[in-house]
Design a protein around this motif. Sequence first.
Motif, PDB file in Angstrom:
ATOM      1  N   ASP A  42       0.979  -1.231  -0.007  1.00  0.00           N
ATOM      2  CA  ASP A  42       0.148  -0.431   0.142  1.00  0.00           C
ATOM      3  C   ASP A  42       0.888   1.167   0.132  1.00  0.00           C
ATOM      4  OD1 ASP A  42       1.080   0.081   2.036  1.00  0.00           O
ATOM      5  OD2 ASP A  42      -0.602   0.009   3.302  1.00  0.00           O
ATOM      6  N   GLY A  43       2.584   1.682   0.360  1.00  0.00           N
ATOM      7  CA  GLY A  43       3.191   2.494   0.324  1.00  0.00           C
ATOM      8  C   GLY A  43       3.585   2.551   1.264  1.00  0.00           C
ATOM      9  N   CYS A  44       3.343   1.962   2.613  1.00  0.00           N
ATOM     10  CA  CYS A  44       4.218   2.242   3.678  1.00  0.00           C
ATOM     11  C   CYS A  44       4.822   1.331   4.028  1.00  0.00           C
ATOM     12  CB  CYS A  44       2.581   2.443   4.607  1.00  0.00           C
ATOM     13  SG  CYS A  44       2.582   0.676   4.733  1.00  0.00           S
ATOM     14  N   ILE A  45       6.329   1.878   4.884  1.00  0.00           N
ATOM     15  CA  ILE A  45       6.891   1.840   5.227  1.00  0.00           C
ATOM     16  C   ILE A  45       7.128   0.337   6.053  1.00  0.00           C
ATOM     17  CG2 ILE A  45       9.528   1.916   6.301  1.00  0.00           C
ATOM     18  CD1 ILE A  45       8.735   5.552   6.158  1.00  0.00           C
ATOM     19  N   ALA A  46       7.399  -0.666   5.815  1.00  0.00           N
ATOM     20  CA  ALA A  46       8.194  -1.891   6.156  1.00  0.00           C
ATOM     21  C   ALA A  46       9.254  -2.135   6.603  1.00  0.00           C
ATOM     22  CB  ALA A  46       7.828  -3.137   5.300  1.00  0.00           C
ATOM     23  N   GLU A  47      10.272  -1.634   6.097  1.00  0.00           N
ATOM     24  CA  GLU A  47      11.337  -2.058   6.548  1.00  0.00           C
ATOM     25  C   GLU A  47      12.217  -1.088   6.466  1.00  0.00           C
ATOM     26  OE1 GLU A  47      13.721  -6.009   5.953  1.00  0.00           O
ATOM     27  OE2 GLU A  47      11.401  -6.775   6.223  1.00  0.00           O
ATOM     28  N   TYR A  48      13.240  -0.887   6.866  1.00  0.00           N
ATOM     29  CA  TYR A  48      14.335   0.825   6.404  1.00  0.00           C
ATOM     30  C   TYR A  48      15.553   0.315   7.817  1.00  0.00           C
ATOM     31  CZ  TYR A  48      13.637   2.911  11.314  1.00  0.00           C
ATOM     32  OH  TYR A  48      13.572   3.225  12.518  1.00  0.00           O
ATOM     33  N   SER A  49      16.874   0.261   7.228  1.00  0.00           N
ATOM     34  CA  SER A  49      18.284   1.054   7.642  1.00  0.00           C
ATOM     35  C   SER A  49      18.720   1.789   7.347  1.00  0.00           C
ATOM     36  CB  SER A  49      18.782  -0.134   7.259  1.00  0.00           C
ATOM     37  OG  SER A  49      19.246  -0.450   6.154  1.00  0.00           O
ATOM     38  N   VAL A  50      19.188   2.549   8.534  1.00  0.00           N
ATOM     39  CA  VAL A  50      20.628   3.769   8.232  1.00  0.00           C
ATOM     40  C   VAL A  50      21.793   3.503   7.991  1.00  0.00           C
ATOM     41  CG1 VAL A  50      21.178   6.130   8.337  1.00  0.00           C
ATOM     42  CG2 VAL A  50      18.915   5.418   8.753  1.00  0.00           C
ATOM     43  N   GLU A  51      22.654   3.286   7.233  1.00  0.00           N
ATOM     44  CA  GLU A  51      24.306   3.225   7.518  1.00  0.00           C
ATOM     45  C   GLU A  51      25.042   4.022   6.261  1.00  0.00           C
ATOM     46  OE1 GLU A  51      24.908  -0.941   5.863  1.00  0.00           O
ATOM     47  OE2 GLU A  51      23.134  -0.588   4.347  1.00  0.00           O
TER      48      GLU A  51
END
Length: 790
Positions: A478-487
């Motif tokens: 649907d376009g919402c965030i499922a996973e994320y990472s910052v590196e």
Amino acid sequence: MAVRVMNGSTIFRCCAVSPPPTALRCCLHQHKSVQCHSSTRFSISRRFHCRLISFGYGGVAVRGYSTQSLVDMVVEELASLRKRGRVRASNKLELKSSEELLENKSGKQVLQKGLLLEFRKDPERVLLAVAQKPDGKKNWMVSDQNGVTTSIKPQQITFIVPGIKNFDHTEISNFVQKAHDNLDPALLEFAWIELLEKNKSTTVEELAEMIFGSAEPLESYSAHLLLAKDEIYFTALESKGSYSLYGPRPAVQVEELTRRKRAKEDAEKELEVFVNLLKSARHMPLHAKPPKSTWISEEKNKKKIESLQAYAIDDCRNEDEKKTAGLILKAMGLAKTASAAVNLLIDIGYFPVHVNLDLLKLNIRTDYREEIIAAAESLLSESPDLDEVERTDLTHLKVYAIDVDEADELDDALSATRLQDGRIKFLFFREAMTRGTSVFLPTATYPMFPEKLAMEGMSLKQGELCKSVTVSVVLHSDGCIAEYSVENSVIKPTYMLTYESATELLHLNLEEETELRLLSEAAALRFQWRRGQGAIDTSTIETRIKVTNPDDPEPLIKLYVENQADPAMRLVSEMMILCGEVIATFSSFNKIPIPYRGQPQSNIDISAFAHLPEGPVRSSAIVKTMRAAEMDFRKPIRHGVLGLPGYVQFTSPIRRYMDLLAHYQVKAFLRGDSPPFSAGQLEGIASMVNMNVRVIRRLSSSSLRYWIIEYLRRQPKERRFSALVLRFIKDRVAAILLMEVGLQASAWVSVGVQVGDEVKVQVEEAHPRDDSLILKEQIGGMDIEDSSGS
């Protein structure tokens, strides 16, 4: 010393120092005419013979004359002349006290018909006139030297010429001319020496008797004029009616006033020379005008030209600067206005025709000190990578850096892959060295870091290894965030694309550019999700201008009009918004102080604008209802316009200083260090930065508008432009959007035209310097005048 005797006017030039009396041997010689020179002089307008006294001093014959003996001789000669009837005067040279003089002189002449008087016409002018008749209880009708009859008040009278009855006003001009012929400031110097020595005051008539040998009307008026114009020797002690009592100034004061007068005269001569330079340069052809460096090579000219520049931008630092500029403009025959100063500086070649006055007014630095440039060079060659060990190698990915075609600072890039479960994973890459905010104008880019550092060391380069911060995101369907990472990471950008070329690749739908297509799909998905969260679509058309050779009178102007709903622009903006949401979520979860941005939604129901056409018309109406953005440094705040629970600007650390601070905070956390700034420190920094950002936005906006109007000024008179009616301002005056140039203006439109309609307009007048644009609606072959302007 010596005495010089001339027919009609005898001038005495006296030594200030005489030989000691005990050393003098005097021999009297009758009827000798001689000449001498010294720093003090005085004149007497009666011809007579002078006696020369020869002194012997130390065995050497010296011709000398003391001031006192000379004055005594003049007094004696005047007395002799009076006995022979050649000087008609009832006064003796002995001066009475101030009170007695005023008492004796005042009230002698009651204002009556035929008297010759001087009156103040206005603060700048005095005139001679003849009294004609009373006008009411106190006023008098007078006929002045210009033949004009007017009514004056008693307080306007500055002098009544003594000894005159029934004067003919037609003779005033001749009388004035004769009086001015008598004026020689040296006469006052003679009188000053005598009166200072005797510590006496004087009236006008007595002064006339002393320096002219007569107190007749002409001589008295001449003496009055000398005193009125005098700024050195005498001062008015007391006044009663039109009579005044004058006293000699102390010698020290005269010396100081003389010094000031000479300094003033020198300054006037210097100004005259400068004005002649201006006039000369003004009439030179453009190629022959002196370069800017010429005007500032000499300190005296530099100060004057800087005064003019300060006056032109309303930034005079003191009254002296303002006065200097005013004197120059007056000497050039120009009005004392900022626009006159601007035009003068353009005419002499000091300013280019299209000088950016706002850039000067806002005092924005466009260069860097040598030590800053040296520090930048040191960073490029020696700066260690504190995150080298922890960087993830992402050089195998296909990476797109998309920006405008003239962009020099490339600080973001994108990549995408489809996961095995069908979800899309895409990455944002941020170059992580120290960066700042840039100023973008049609004529130039002024990076907040030295150019080599900002555009080379900090920018992403195609095919080169670049140190970055990577934000990776996996989206739900649907376009919402499922996973994320910052590196931290290392990437190698594959393509440097313009928006136009990226849009073209998307339309071609090439199999080998699958990653770009995936990014576009993700952007569309995100846009729909945000709309479902209450986001407001404010996309409209945006104008960019590139000016080549801006210092030329007719520089090359390239104008680009971009639709923010364009697929490539939508792709980039959606990914940047998503990155901001991730950083806000990441920072909130890890309790990192960071500049969170929010914007409360308006209380107005957006559905109220559903009747308006989508695009610029609806966006324009919605934007007018939006509230100001807010910031918090401890926790996320909702961004109603973007439809996000939290948002941080993170994607432009080279161009925006607050983005740079966000990078500092996040990178410190990734290294395991404490954030370099507390929430309170960030708030203090933001207050200063945001103030500067507002100034720069105003500068960018005014500069863009200037060049759009200049572009319109150059268009053929008959050219028609498509304009979209955004709203009505008053009656039939509408706010319109010129679609071909992306400029909002106003024009009078015909009856029947509605909001959202498209009309055709022509440019009637365009004056970029005045920010003035006048348009006319075209209906077939007819014109409808725009009386509002813009």
